[in-house]
Structure formats: C-alpha cells, structure tokens
Motif scaffolding. Structure first.
Motif, PDB file in Angstrom:
ATOM      1  N   CYS A   1       3.789 -14.323  -6.122  1.00  0.00           N
ATOM      2  CA  CYS A   1       5.065 -13.848  -6.661  1.00  0.00           C
ATOM      3  C   CYS A   1       5.413 -14.652  -7.901  1.00  0.00           C
ATOM      4  CB  CYS A   1       6.156 -13.997  -5.605  1.00  0.00           C
ATOM      5  SG  CYS A   1       7.821 -13.675  -6.231  1.00  0.00           S
ATOM      6  N   VAL A   2       6.021 -14.016  -8.891  1.00  0.00           N
ATOM      7  CA  VAL A   2       6.398 -14.733 -10.117  1.00  0.00           C
ATOM      8  C   VAL A   2       7.418 -15.834  -9.857  1.00  0.00           C
ATOM      9  CG1 VAL A   2       5.915 -12.849 -11.729  1.00  0.00           C
ATOM     10  CG2 VAL A   2       8.193 -13.069 -10.763  1.00  0.00           C
ATOM     11  N   GLU A   3       8.040 -15.819  -8.694  1.00  0.00           N
ATOM     12  CA  GLU A   3       8.967 -16.903  -8.383  1.00  0.00           C
ATOM     13  C   GLU A   3       8.231 -18.219  -8.176  1.00  0.00           C
ATOM     14  OE1 GLU A   3      11.187 -15.834  -4.957  1.00  0.00           O
ATOM     15  OE2 GLU A   3      12.233 -14.200  -5.968  1.00  0.00           O
ATOM     16  N   GLY A   4       6.918 -18.145  -8.009  1.00  0.00           N
ATOM     17  CA  GLY A   4       6.145 -19.368  -7.880  1.00  0.00           C
ATOM     18  C   GLY A   4       5.675 -19.653  -6.470  1.00  0.00           C
ATOM     19  N   TRP A   5       5.798 -18.678  -5.553  1.00  0.00           N
ATOM     20  CA  TRP A   5       5.249 -18.892  -4.214  1.00  0.00           C
ATOM     21  C   TRP A   5       4.082 -17.943  -3.977  1.00  0.00           C
ATOM     22  CZ3 TRP A   5       5.207 -14.733  -0.872  1.00  0.00           C
ATOM     23  CH2 TRP A   5       6.087 -13.678  -1.169  1.00  0.00           C
ATOM     24  N   SER A   6       3.213 -18.337  -3.063  1.00  0.00           N
ATOM     25  CA  SER A   6       2.063 -17.519  -2.695  1.00  0.00           C
ATOM     26  C   SER A   6       1.935 -17.519  -1.190  1.00  0.00           C
ATOM     27  CB  SER A   6       0.774 -18.104  -3.284  1.00  0.00           C
ATOM     28  OG  SER A   6       0.859 -18.155  -4.682  1.00  0.00           O
ATOM     29  N   ALA A   7       1.308 -16.482  -0.655  1.00  0.00           N
ATOM     30  CA  ALA A   7       1.013 -16.459   0.775  1.00  0.00           C
ATOM     31  C   ALA A   7      -0.265 -15.661   0.985  1.00  0.00           C
ATOM     32  CB  ALA A   7       2.173 -15.832   1.556  1.00  0.00           C
ATOM     33  N   ILE A   8      -1.036 -16.080   1.975  1.00  0.00           N
ATOM     34  CA  ILE A   8      -2.270 -15.367   2.307  1.00  0.00           C
ATOM     35  C   ILE A   8      -2.021 -14.541   3.557  1.00  0.00           C
ATOM     36  CG2 ILE A   8      -4.668 -15.648   3.053  1.00  0.00           C
ATOM     37  CD1 ILE A   8      -4.807 -18.144   1.258  1.00  0.00           C
ATOM     38  N   GLY A   9      -2.348 -13.253   3.474  1.00  0.00           N
ATOM     39  CA  GLY A   9      -2.132 -12.371   4.615  1.00  0.00           C
ATOM     40  C   GLY A   9      -3.279 -11.392   4.775  1.00  0.00           C
ATOM     41  N   GLN A  10      -3.381 -10.863   5.989  1.00  0.00           N
ATOM     42  CA  GLN A  10      -4.398  -9.853   6.279  1.00  0.00           C
ATOM     43  C   GLN A  10      -3.741  -8.474   6.322  1.00  0.00           C
ATOM     44  OE1 GLN A  10      -5.664  -8.958  10.308  1.00  0.00           O
ATOM     45  NE2 GLN A  10      -7.743  -9.581   9.755  1.00  0.00           N
ATOM     46  N   TRP A  11      -4.212  -7.593   5.489  1.00  0.00           N
ATOM     47  CA  TRP A  11      -3.614  -6.260   5.354  1.00  0.00           C
ATOM     48  C   TRP A  11      -4.597  -5.196   5.815  1.00  0.00           C
ATOM     49  CZ3 TRP A  11       1.372  -6.741   4.012  1.00  0.00           C
ATOM     50  CH2 TRP A  11       1.749  -7.891   3.301  1.00  0.00           C
ATOM     51  N   THR A  12      -4.078  -4.165   6.479  1.00  0.00           N
ATOM     52  CA  THR A  12      -4.920  -3.062   6.931  1.00  0.00           C
ATOM     53  C   THR A  12      -4.285  -1.736   6.527  1.00  0.00           C
ATOM     54  OG1 THR A  12      -5.664  -4.335   8.843  1.00  0.00           O
ATOM     55  CG2 THR A  12      -5.974  -1.942   8.951  1.00  0.00           C
ATOM     56  N   GLY A  13      -5.129  -0.838   6.044  1.00  0.00           N
ATOM     57  CA  GLY A  13      -4.643   0.498   5.716  1.00  0.00           C
ATOM     58  C   GLY A  13      -5.729   1.300   5.029  1.00  0.00           C
ATOM     59  N   PRO A  14      -5.480   2.600   4.837  1.00  0.00           N
ATOM     60  CA  PRO A  14      -6.458   3.432   4.144  1.00  0.00           C
ATOM     61  C   PRO A  14      -6.520   3.086   2.662  1.00  0.00           C
ATOM     62  CG  PRO A  14      -4.457   4.681   4.552  1.00  0.00           C
ATOM     63  CD  PRO A  14      -4.270   3.361   5.242  1.00  0.00           C
ATOM     64  N   VAL A  15      -7.712   3.187   2.100  1.00  0.00           N
ATOM     65  CA  VAL A  15      -7.891   2.974   0.665  1.00  0.00           C
ATOM     66  C   VAL A  15      -7.225   4.146  -0.069  1.00  0.00           C
ATOM     67  CG1 VAL A  15      -9.604   2.682  -1.182  1.00  0.00           C
ATOM     68  CG2 VAL A  15     -10.031   1.710   1.101  1.00  0.00           C
ATOM     69  N   LEU A  16      -6.509   3.825  -1.144  1.00  0.00           N
ATOM     70  CA  LEU A  16      -5.756   4.869  -1.848  1.00  0.00           C
ATOM     71  C   LEU A  16      -6.671   5.890  -2.535  1.00  0.00           C
ATOM     72  CD1 LEU A  16      -3.057   6.031  -2.767  1.00  0.00           C
ATOM     73  CD2 LEU A  16      -3.092   4.419  -4.689  1.00  0.00           C
ATOM     74  N   GLY A  17      -7.791   5.431  -3.104  1.00  0.00           N
ATOM     75  CA  GLY A  17      -8.665   6.314  -3.885  1.00  0.00           C
ATOM     76  C   GLY A  17      -9.016   7.614  -3.167  1.00  0.00           C
ATOM     77  N   PRO A  18      -9.562   7.545  -1.937  1.00  0.00           N
ATOM     78  CA  PRO A  18      -9.924   8.776  -1.229  1.00  0.00           C
ATOM     79  C   PRO A  18      -8.720   9.685  -0.949  1.00  0.00           C
ATOM     80  CG  PRO A  18     -11.000   6.877  -0.224  1.00  0.00           C
ATOM     81  CD  PRO A  18     -10.055   6.330  -1.252  1.00  0.00           C
ATOM     82  N   ILE A  19      -7.548   9.105  -0.772  1.00  0.00           N
ATOM     83  CA  ILE A  19      -6.345   9.921  -0.569  1.00  0.00           C
ATOM     84  C   ILE A  19      -6.053  10.712  -1.843  1.00  0.00           C
ATOM     85  CG2 ILE A  19      -3.838   9.839  -0.177  1.00  0.00           C
ATOM     86  CD1 ILE A  19      -4.323   7.352   1.552  1.00  0.00           C
ATOM     87  N   LEU A  20      -6.159  10.018  -2.977  1.00  0.00           N
ATOM     88  CA  LEU A  20      -5.912  10.693  -4.257  1.00  0.00           C
ATOM     89  C   LEU A  20      -6.974  11.757  -4.499  1.00  0.00           C
ATOM     90  CD1 LEU A  20      -4.833   7.673  -6.493  1.00  0.00           C
ATOM     91  CD2 LEU A  20      -3.390   9.301  -5.243  1.00  0.00           C
ATOM     92  N   GLN A  21      -8.214  11.444  -4.083  1.00  0.00           N
ATOM     93  CA  GLN A  21      -9.285  12.425  -4.224  1.00  0.00           C
ATOM     94  C   GLN A  21      -8.990  13.668  -3.395  1.00  0.00           C
ATOM     95  OE1 GLN A  21     -12.618   9.977  -3.545  1.00  0.00           O
ATOM     96  NE2 GLN A  21     -13.339  10.160  -5.664  1.00  0.00           N
ATOM     97  N   ALA A  22      -8.484  13.445  -2.182  1.00  0.00           N
ATOM     98  CA  ALA A  22      -8.163  14.575  -1.307  1.00  0.00           C
ATOM     99  C   ALA A  22      -7.065  15.431  -1.937  1.00  0.00           C
ATOM    100  CB  ALA A  22      -7.727  14.069   0.066  1.00  0.00           C
ATOM    101  N   ALA A  23      -6.156  14.789  -2.652  1.00  0.00           N
ATOM    102  CA  ALA A  23      -5.076  15.540  -3.301  1.00  0.00           C
ATOM    103  C   ALA A  23      -5.572  16.243  -4.561  1.00  0.00           C
ATOM    104  CB  ALA A  23      -3.924  14.603  -3.639  1.00  0.00           C
TER     105      ALA A  23
END
Ligand code: MTE
Ligand code: MO
Length: 245
Positions: free
Chosen positions: A121-143
């Motif tokens: 974040c530009v405020e000067g803090w960072s955090a490491i996290g694990q994220w799960t979800g569909p990749v956007l590219g194939p969704i856009l391709q489907a559209a």
C-alpha cells in the motif's frame, strides 16, 4: 532493473498517509507522476507479463490488514451481506460479445488459482497473503472481449461519501496470469474488510488498484466518462493510474 515505485517512495523519505485520508502533498504527487513512466518502462523491459514474486506458506502475515473502506454501508451491500452474498453477481459487460452475469458458485466452479503474494500500500505497509480465485483472462475470453477494448473497469459496491470506488487496468494486466478474482484469503472466505465476497488481485501493481467488493467489470475503449476520467477513485484524486511495482 528492479526500479520499483516503492523503493523510489521509500528512498525519497516521503511516507504517504495515503489511501484512508489521502495525503495530497504536492511533492508526493509529483514524485508519483515521475515514477509512473519509470516503472512502466522498467516493467516493459523485464516484460509486463513477468510474474510477481510468490511466497511460501510460512511467510504469510499473521494478520492481513484491512484498509480503505472496510465495512461498506451502501444499502445494496448491506442487503447482500445479510443473505451471506447468496445473490451476489459479477457482471461482465461493455465491449464484449456475450455479457456475463456470474454468481459466486459460477466463480468458484471455474478453475482456481491460489497464489501467495505481497500487497504493498502507498501508505507504507505491506502484507503477505494467500489468495484464491478464478483467473480473470479466461472469464474475459468467455465474454468475448472485443478488439476495441483497452481497459477493464472494476465497479465496486462500496463508496466514499457519494462516490463509489472504481479502478481499471489495461489488457496486459487484465490477461496477466496472476490477475484473479479472489474470493478466499488464507484459505477462508474473504472477510468483509478485505473485499467480500470478491475482489481483484492484480499483483504487479500497488494496493489501491486491487478493487474490493467487485460487482461489475466493464470493458471500455476509453476511461473518459468513468468518474473524473483518470480511471480510478484514487487516480481521480492525484494518484497515478499505472501503479506498477
Ligand atoms: N472497493 C474498494 N477497493 C479498495 C479500496 C477501497 O477503499 N474500496 N482500498 C484500496 C486500497 S488503498 C488498498 S491498500 C487495498 C486494501 O486491501 P485490504 O483491505 O485487503 O488490505 O484495497 C484497495 N481496494
Ligand atoms: Mo492502499
């Protein structure tokens, strides 16, 4: 090669208060504009499709800070929240051949990507996290994104005062392999503070680009006509549109 906006900012000795209340220090804004060309250029040299660093499970931050809007109060959001987001939709429309209206179960039934990344974040803090979800590219391709589309604009369910939050990325970031619509953080459903039920992760860019509470993805050929025309809530208030790290 690894000239990041972050090191420029930190090296400058100017720390921003940023995304909550916004430092509009003119020195900061000037620095951000001069850094924009530099980071986009530097990323182009290493390849805009290069992957952001991924981390090991052991490096996940014990607590992932929630920032900006963390408890949306728009009536629409509150109604969704009451029903556990059962009727949440992510609409994909604009310059597409086949507009989509995706439910959360649509999103979770698609092939999923899990990635452990660092949020800056530009405020000067960072955090490491694990994220799960569909990749956007194939969704856009489907559209069926039309060839005239240059931007994906993310419309969010929260607002600052009367202005909703919105952000946008170009087609390189929209189709980047680590750009996902995350619905889980550290293996749990996304907490409200971090963007429930679904938020963007666009890992080569700073925190404010990672739109939370996403309910519509609009494909456009121009950013004119979105907010004040700079492509995002914070970019419309002086931050750079391109926030590469
Ligand atoms: N809809 C929405 N998205 C948003 C914001 C916001 O206020 N509303 N804040 C941004 C900022 S400045 C940051 S640093 C991250 C914070 O994400 P977090 O709450 O998961 O830490 O979300 C970004 N996306
Ligand atoms: Mo931020």
């Amino acid at each position: 090669m690894d000239v990041s906006r972050r090191s420029i900012l930190l090296g400058s000795g100017l720390l921003l208060t940023g995304c909550d209340g916004a430092s509009r220090d003119p020195r900061v804004l000037k620095l951000l504009s001069s850094a924009e060309g530099l980071t986009m250029g530097a990323q182009r040299l290493v390849g805009r499709n290069a992957l952001a660093t991924e981390f090991d499970a052991g490096e996940i931050s014990p607590r992932f800070k929630a920032n900006g809007n963390i408890d949306p109060t728009t009536p629409r959001y509150l109604a969704q929240r009451r029903t556990g987001f059962a009727d949440w939709r992510v609409v994909v429309d604009g310059l597409v051949d086949r507009p989509l209206s995706l439910s959360l179960s649509d999103l979770t039934r698609m092939p999923q990507r899990t990635q452990i990344t660092r949020h800056d974040c530009v405020e000067g803090w960072s955090a490491i996290g694990q994220w799960t979800g569909p990749v956007l590219g194939p969704i856009l391709q489907a559209a069926g994104v039309k060839s005239t589309a240059r931007y994906a604009v993310f419309h969010c369910a929260d607002s600052f005062g009367t202005s909703p939050y919105y952000e946008s990325v170009d087609m390189v970031d929209a189709f980047h392999p680590q750009t996902i619509l995350a619905h889980r953080l550290n293996g749990e459903p996304l907490p409200v503070g971090n963007g429930a039920p679904v938020r963007l992760r666009v890992e080569r860019q700073l925190g404010y680009k990672h739109a939370k509470y996403v309910e519509r993805i609009e494909l456009r050929d121009t950013l004119a006509g979105v907010g004040r025309g700079k492509g995002g809530y914070w970019p419309d208030r002086g931050y750079e549109w391109y926030a590469g790290i």
